[in-house]
Structure formats: structure tokens, C-alpha cells
Design a protein around this motif. Structure first.
Motif, PDB file in Angstrom:
ATOM      1  N   UNK A   1      44.396  41.853  54.734  1.00 20.51           N
ATOM      2  CA  UNK A   1      44.473  42.149  53.305  1.00 20.51           C
ATOM      3  C   UNK A   1      45.791  41.675  52.702  1.00 20.51           C
ATOM      4  N   UNK A   2      46.597  41.030  53.520  1.00 22.91           N
ATOM      5  CA  UNK A   2      47.802  40.389  52.974  1.00 22.91           C
ATOM      6  C   UNK A   2      49.037  41.263  52.936  1.00 22.91           C
TER       7      UNK A   2
ATOM      8  N   UNK B   1      53.629  41.226  51.720  1.00 30.17           N
ATOM      9  CA  UNK B   1      54.465  42.204  51.015  1.00 30.17           C
ATOM     10  C   UNK B   1      55.599  42.671  51.916  1.00 30.17           C
TER      11      UNK B   1
ATOM     12  N   UNK C   1      56.436  51.538  48.037  1.00 29.46           N
ATOM     13  CA  UNK C   1      55.314  52.206  47.374  1.00 29.46           C
ATOM     14  C   UNK C   1      54.155  51.222  47.175  1.00 29.46           C
ATOM     15  N   UNK C   2      54.507  49.986  46.830  1.00 29.50           N
ATOM     16  CA  UNK C   2      53.454  48.965  46.646  1.00 29.50           C
ATOM     17  C   UNK C   2      52.689  48.766  47.950  1.00 29.50           C
TER      18      UNK C   2
ATOM     19  N   UNK D   1      50.599  51.929  48.669  1.00 33.64           N
ATOM     20  CA  UNK D   1      49.474  52.092  47.749  1.00 33.64           C
ATOM     21  C   UNK D   1      48.474  50.935  47.895  1.00 33.64           C
ATOM     22  N   UNK D   2      48.992  49.727  48.150  1.00 32.17           N
ATOM     23  CA  UNK D   2      48.091  48.596  48.334  1.00 32.17           C
ATOM     24  C   UNK D   2      47.277  48.773  49.602  1.00 32.17           C
TER      25      UNK D   2
ATOM     26  N   UNK E   1      44.777  51.268  48.887  1.00 35.09           N
ATOM     27  CA  UNK E   1      43.757  50.699  48.001  1.00 35.09           C
ATOM     28  C   UNK E   1      42.806  49.782  48.782  1.00 35.09           C
TER      29      UNK E   1
ATOM     30  N   UNK F   1      43.683  34.478  52.938  1.00 31.93           N
ATOM     31  CA  UNK F   1      44.272  35.719  52.420  1.00 31.93           C
ATOM     32  C   UNK F   1      43.791  35.961  50.992  1.00 31.93           C
ATOM     33  N   UNK F   2      43.841  37.183  50.592  1.00 30.75           N
ATOM     34  CA  UNK F   2      43.306  37.511  49.259  1.00 30.75           C
ATOM     35  C   UNK F   2      44.114  36.849  48.148  1.00 30.75           C
TER      36      UNK F   2
ATOM     37  N   UNK G   1      46.975  39.743  45.629  1.00 29.17           N
ATOM     38  CA  UNK G   1      47.609  40.506  46.700  1.00 29.17           C
ATOM     39  C   UNK G   1      47.825  41.958  46.304  1.00 29.17           C
TER      40      UNK G   1
ATOM     41  N   UNK H   1      48.894  48.797  39.931  1.00 26.43           N
ATOM     42  CA  UNK H   1      49.900  49.373  40.848  1.00 26.43           C
ATOM     43  C   UNK H   1      51.264  48.784  40.535  1.00 26.43           C
TER      44      UNK H   1
END
Lengths: 659, 53
Positions: A173-174, A178, A507-508, A511-512, A515, B1-2, B5, B10
Motif C-alpha cells: 500500500x506504499x 512514507x 500520524x499520516x 492513519x494511512x 485506512x 504502488x498506489x 499514496x 488525512x
């Protein structure tokens, strides 16, 4: 990763060049069909080997085994060469990965890895990056590939709780992107912190501070020396003033001595005057009889003078008396009173009486006059002259007396002054130093003072120079501190911004991840409910937020342990999870090797119906048994179909497209 | 990959919460794709965090 073609040449069981093309619609399912041992799993292995240089065995990637990678028939033909090429699109980029091995020259029977040369070409948009396939790992990590190129025999493992699963799902999901960004922020923040340390402890500032410290120490030392010199100078000044006072006292002494000398001279002068006076007195004493006589003469002269004056008065009186007598006689002779009347007898008597008295008085005066004028005029004149001479002598006597008083008075004053001066002399005798010694000492002190003053000036100059240097360094430091302060503020602000960004990224990420997990859960559940034959009993899948363990959610919300499910149910659960995962990532090719192995016909049929929806492209590696004629009816969206032809004699396979 | 992202919602919410520029966060989130070379990416991050943007 959307695979567009797959080429295999002399790779394991496949002999010669073989190609599977996956074109654009209609349909998105490519079926590769072959019995066991014909090379279905080898196709999957070829993909992994080409992309990652590894072989996939039992759901694990292991180093490639040489020389088994080269097809035996090809080797026998002398072609010690194998090649796999995968072409795909990713994020709009055209990518080709081509990996090959070739036996080294003069190596007719290569048996070890070192007998082969391996070559990799990684091409992006036609640009050959050579063996640098790092970008591939960013595009499609091998862990993620395991989820999308899977073997149905081991599919159940993907639904089990494994840390690797979580990591792989996160990659899928990448989230590593991040996390990488977060790591980059962390790195930049550390750089900022280093910058801050560098700014706050710059070598220039440290040197300036060191110099300043040294100069301040020097200044303190100079001030101490200055104070010492000033103290020494003050001591010398005190000594000099004392000696100067001593010298001034010598001047006083000299004055006193001079005045004493003058007074002694004056006394001697008085002595001489005394002698002169005594001489004059001798003369005076010799003339003393005259002086005595003079007194009488003077008395006589005075008497004569008084007599003479009295005689004059008496003459005047005599004249007056004579006038009165004459008048009286005239009056008597006339017989008439002065009032004009005739004088009687009584009047006449009175006139006679008055005449008697007047004549008596006149007689008295004449007697006196006779007595008084017994001396002659010449005698009087002589007496007067002698008297005057005596008077002059007397005045000489007065001069002598005045001189005597003058002498006595001055002698008295001179003696008194001499006593005072001698008293002063005695008072000074307590400091009766030798003048030369005092003068020499004073000279020496003056020289010492000059030396001390010179040193003092020297120290003062050095101190001024040092103070100017200190001021300059302080100014430089102030500028430096100001700059540092400004720079530090800017860096601190950057650090603060980085910290906020880190928290934001944390937090990203969380939360990502949540999600994505929720999205995968929803999509997996949707697939699951469309495949399971117990859609009323099992309402979906649940993916644990921490362990990523996949469980079936029963009606009512309870989670069913995997061990309580049948193999087929676990198989469906895992397939649904992988399908959901793929669906959540929105793109790519799904390669499924024997996906129906543990499914009953109902599940199988439902899965077959669902296959076109699982991914953008699906490559289905199946046996003839896996897809029976009825199954083909359920399978929609077949784009291409390939068969694995096998040469039993030569023991190799070829991929043939079936029209 | 998506392709997408991070959910923009958010991103916006976190940006407000942590008082970080949404644009900066977006650039950082997409930097991995936009700037493949890490040294250049770090340089860009330093520029962004240094308040130059």
C-alpha cells in the motif's frame, strides 16, 4: 506492475525462445494451461529470477541454483545460455528487465555458478540502466511480488499472522514510501541539529573567545602591574614630597640663620651706636654744669620776660591811672559833674578820695617798676642769649636721650627676635638632617620616579592597547553571537518544523495504514462474500490492525479462528485477502499458480467467476483438471490462452498460444 | 504502488493539527516518486523544512 510480456529462453524446462504476451483487452485474463511438470510453476520462477535473481521455492525466495537454470537440451546442444525478459508498465513508465546467464568461454561443461556469467539489463523508458535495478525494488519489492505472484498450494500462509505479512502489506500500500520520507525528514532534522552545533561552536568563535580570554587575562595582569607601579609612584611621590619639605625646611633654616645674622649685625650696629652714644654722653656730662646753669638762666629769662611783660602791663595800668587822675583833677577843677550839674562837696570829697587812691596805686606801680628795672637792658639781652645757647645744648641732650631710647628699644626688639629665631632654630634641629644627603636622596627618588613613570606609561600604553584589542574582540564576538543567534533561531525554527513534520508523518503513516487496512478489509470481505458458499454464516473478513492476521467474521460479528475453518475455507479466505489487497492497490498483474487446489466445486466456480475482478490483469497457471469445460464457461474475460507443450523424449516444454 | 499514496483528507487534517504546511507535506509525501535520487530529495527536504518554500 502491469506485465505486458514474458519471454523465456532455455530457462529450465523451457527450450528455445518462448513468449507470453498480455495485451490490452478485450478481457484481462491470460490462461496458461499445462499438466503437472510441464512448467507452470517454472513460469512463476522465471518471473522471480528475472526480477530479483532468485528462485521461489515453497513460498520462499532462495539464491539461484546453477547450472540447473539452463535447459538441459540446450546445454546438450551447446547452448549454455538462458534468458528471461519481463516487460511491464509501472506508474506510466515502460520497464524491461532482462536477465541471462551464459557459460564462460572454454567452459564446455559448466557445473558451478562461477562457470557462468550473469548479465542484467534494467531498462526504463528505453534507457538501459544496466545492472542497477534498485528502482525495481522501489517499484515492486520482492516481498510484495510474493503476494501478487503466488502459488495456490501455499496460499493459506498469506492469511496467517506474520510480521512479514504486515510489512509486505504495508509495502503493497506504499507505506514504505512514507516511512522513507519520514526517515529523510529525520535525517534532515539531524543535519539541522548538526548545523546548530556547528553554528554554536564554530572554530572562529572558539578562537576569538580563546583570544579574548587570553587578552582579558593579560589586561588583568597589566592592571595589577599598573596598580603596583601607581602604588610605587605614590610612595615615591610621598618620599619626594617629604624630602622637598625637608629642603624647604632647610630654606627656612637658612632664613632663620640669615635673620639671626642680620639681628646680630644689627646688635653690633647698636653696640657701635651705644659707643657713640656713650661718647656723646661723655660730652654731655662734661657740659652738665652749663646745663644746670642753663636751667637757672632759663628761669631767669622767663622771669625777666614775665617781669617785662608785667612792666608793660603796669605801664599800661600806670598810663590808665594817670589818665584817670588827670580826669579826676579836671573834673575837680571844673566843679561840674559829668552829668552837667554842679558838683557838691560830697562829690568833691569823693573825687579827692579817688585821687588819693589813684595816686597811691600809681605810686605802688612806680616802685615796682623801679625794682623791676634794676637790671639793665644789656644784661637782659646777654642773659637771653646765654639762655638760648643753653636751650640749644638742651636740645642736644634731648637728641641723646631719644637716641638712647631708640637704642634701648631696638636692642630689646633685636634680642627678642634673636630669641625667637633661636627658638625656631632649636625647633628645626629635630629634623636637622644633612642637606646634601636629603638632596642626593631627592635626586635618586626623582630618578626612580622617572623610571617608575616610564614603566607606568609603558604599562598604561600596553593596557590601552590590550583594552582596545579586548574591545575589538568583544565587538567581533558580539557580531558573531548576533549572527550565531540569528542563524541559531533560523535553525531552531527548522528543527521545530521538522519535528512537527515528523509527528505529522507518524500520524499520516498510522492513519494511512489503518485506512488501507480498512480498505483491504472491505474489499477482501466483498470478494470473500462473493466466493464463500456460506455467505449468510460468514459475512466478511477481519484484518487485525496489529498482526494483520486475517480472520473470518461470522454473523453477529464474532471472529472465527482459522483452525476452525476447512482447508477450502482458509483457501478462499487467503485468496480473498490477496484479491482485496490487489484491489486496494488499484493496478497490476496477478499471477496465480494453481489457485483452485483446495477448493470444492462451489468455491471454485465462484472464484472463477470472480477472477477478472481480482486485478487489472490476471495470469492463471492451471492444469487441464483445474479448468474443466464447465469451468471455462464460468471464466469470463479470457484474453489469451497458452498451452505448455511438452516433448517427452527431449524433456522440455514450449509455450504455445492457442487461438 | 498506489497512485494515491495518502488520502488528501488525512493530509489536510494532519497538516492543520501539527501546524505544518499542507503543500510541504504533500511535496514530502510524493517526494519519493518525484525525486528518485535521495541526495536530491534530502536537499529538497532541507529546503522545505528550512522555510524556503
Amino acid at each position: 506492475m502491469l506485465i505486458s510480456s514474458l519471454e523465456l529462453e532455455n530457462f529450465k524446462v523451457f527450450h528455445g525462445p518462448n513468449r507470453i504476451s498480455i495485451g490490452q483487452g478485450p478481457g484481462n485474463v491470460v490462461v496458461v494451461q499445462g499438466d503437472n511438470g510441464r512448467g507452470k510453476s517454472t513460469i512463476m520462477e522465471a518471473v522471480f529470477w528475472c526480477l530479483y535473481g532468485k528462485e521461489k521455492r515453497h513460498d520462499r525466495l532462495v539464491p539461484t541454483q546453477y547450472p540447473s537454470i539452463v535447459n538441459n537440451t540446450a546445454r546438450k546442444e551447446g547452448h549454455n545460455f538462458a534468458r528471461v525478459r519481463v516487460a511491464f508498465e509501472h506508474d506510466g513508465r515502460r520497464v524491461e528487465v532482462e536477465r541471462s546467464v551464459r557459460a564462460r568461454p572454454h567452459m564446455p561443461n559448466p557445473t558451478r555458478k562461477s562457470d557462468f556469467d550473469e548479465e542484467l539489463h534494467f531498462r526504463v523508458d528505453g534507457r538501459d540502466l544496466g545492472a542497477d535495478n534498485s528502482l525495481l525494488y522501489e517499484m515492486f519489492p520482492e516481498d510484495v511480488a510474493s503476494f501478487f505472484f503466488f502459488d495456490g498450494e501455499t496460499i493459506s500462509r498469506y492469511a496467517e499472522a506474520q510480521e512479514r505479512n504486515r510489512e509486505t502489506v504495508e509495502k503493497a500500500v506504499g507505506l514504505p514510501y512514507l516511512r522513507q520520507a519520514r526517515e529523510d525528514i529525520e535525517k534532515v532534522r539531524k543535519d539541522f541539529e548538526k548545523d546548530l552545533r556547528d553554528v554554536q561552536s564554530s572554530p572562529e568563535t572558539e578562537k576569538t573567545e580563546s583570544d579574548l580570554k587570553e587578552l582579558r587575562g593579560k589586561a588583568v595582569e597589566l592592571v595589577t602591574r599598573l596598580n603596583e607601579q601607581e602604588s610605587a609612584l605614590e610612595g615615591l611621590n610621598t618620599d619626594i614630597r617629604q624630602h622637598q619639605r625637608n629642603l624647604e625646611e632647610f630654606d627656612d633654616l637658612r632664613g632663620i640663620q640669615q635673620r639671626i645674622q642680620e639681628l646680630e649685625d644689627f646688635s653690633r650696629e647698636l653696640d657701635r651706636e651705644e659707643l657713640s652714644m656713650q661718647s656723646s654722653e661723655e660730652v654731655f656730662r662734661s657740659e652738665l654744669p652749663w646745663l644746670v646753669l642753663g636751667k637757672f638762666v632759663r628761669g631767669a629769662v622767663e622771669t625777666v620776660g614775665k617781669v617785662k611783660e608785667q612792666a608793660v602791663q603796669e605801664r599800661i595800668e600806670q598810663g590808665r591811672l594817670l589818665d584817670q587822675i588827670e580826669f579826676m583833677k579836671d573834673l575837680k577843677g571844673s566843679g561840674t559833674c559829668i552829668c552837667g550839674t554842679s558838683m557838691d562837696a560830697d562829690g568833691m570829697a569823693r573825687i579827692d578820695e579817688a585821687l588819693v587812691k589813684l595816686e597811691s596805686a600809681l605810686g605802688t606801680i612806680q616802685v615796682i617798676e623801679t625794682d623791676r628795672y634794676s637790671w639793665t637792658q644789656s644784661d637782659l639781652t646777654t642773659a637771653m642769649g646765654k639762655a638760648r645757647s643753653v636751650e640749644e645744648e638742651a636740645r642736644g641732650v634731648h637728641g641723646l636721650e631719644a637716641k638712647r631710647r631708640y637704642l634701648d628699644d631696638n636692642r630689646f626688639r633685636a634680642e627678642r627676635a634673636l630669641e625667637r629665631e633661636n627658638e625656631s632654630l632649636r625647633a628645626h634641629s629635630a629634623q636637622n638632617l644633612r642637606e646634601k644627603e636629603v638632596f642626593d636622596r631627592l635626586t635618586q627618588l626623582t630618578k626612580e620616579k622617572a623610571v617608575v613613570q616610564s614603566k607606568l606609561e609603558e604599562v598604561r600604553d600596553a593596557l590601552n592597547v590590550t583594552r582596545r584589542q579586548v574591545a575589538e574582540l568583544e565587538r567581533q564576538l558580539e557580531i558573531s553571537f548576533s549572527k550565531k543567534s540569528s542563524a541559531s533561531r533560523a535553525i531552531l525554527e527548522s528543527i521545530s518544523r521538522a519535528n512537527r513534520a515528523l509527528k505529522a508523518f507518524d500520524e499520516i503513516v498510522d492513519r494511512s495504514a489503518e485506512q488501507k487496512r480498512a480498505e483491504i478489509e472491505v474489499r477482501s470481505s466483498k470478494i470473500y462474500t462473493s466466493i464463500t458458499n456460506k455467505p449468510k454464516e460468514f459475512i466478511g473478513l477481519s484484518i487485525d490492525p496489529q498482526s494483520f492476521e486475517v480472520k473470518v467474521r461470522a454473523e453477529g460479528g464474532d471472529l472465527v479462528e482459522s483452525r476452525k475453518l476447512s482447508d477450502g475455507e482458509r483457501h478462499v479466505m487467503a485468496l480473498s485477502f490477496l484479491g482485496g489487497l490487489k484491489d486496494a492497490t488499484h493496478e497490476g498483474t496477478l499471477i496465480m499458480d494453481s489457485p483452485f487446489g483446495r477448493l470444492d466445486q462451489t468455491h471454485k466456480t465462484r472464484l472463477i467467476e470472480k477472477i477478472p475482478d481480482l486485478a487489472q490483469n490476471v495470469v492463471l497457471l492451471v492444469t487441464d483438471e483445474d479448468l474443466r469445460p464447465d469451468d471455462w464457461k464460468s471464466l469470463a474475460g479470457v484474453q489469451r490462452r497458452f498451452m505448455l507443450d511438452h516433448d517427452q523424449h527431449q524433456k522440455f516444454s514450449r509455450i504455445q498460444e492457442v487461438n | 504502488m498506489p497512485q494515491k499514496l495518502v488520502d488528501p483528507a488525512i493530509l489536510a487534517e494532519v497538516s492543520r493539527k501539527h501546524k505544518v504546511s499542507e503543500e510541504m507535506l504533500f511535496k514530502m509525501v510524493t517526494a519519493e516518486k518525484a525525486i528518485p535520487v535521495r541526495t536530491q530529495r534530502l536537499k529538497e527536504f532541507k529546503r522545505l523544512l528550512g522555510g524556503e518554500d
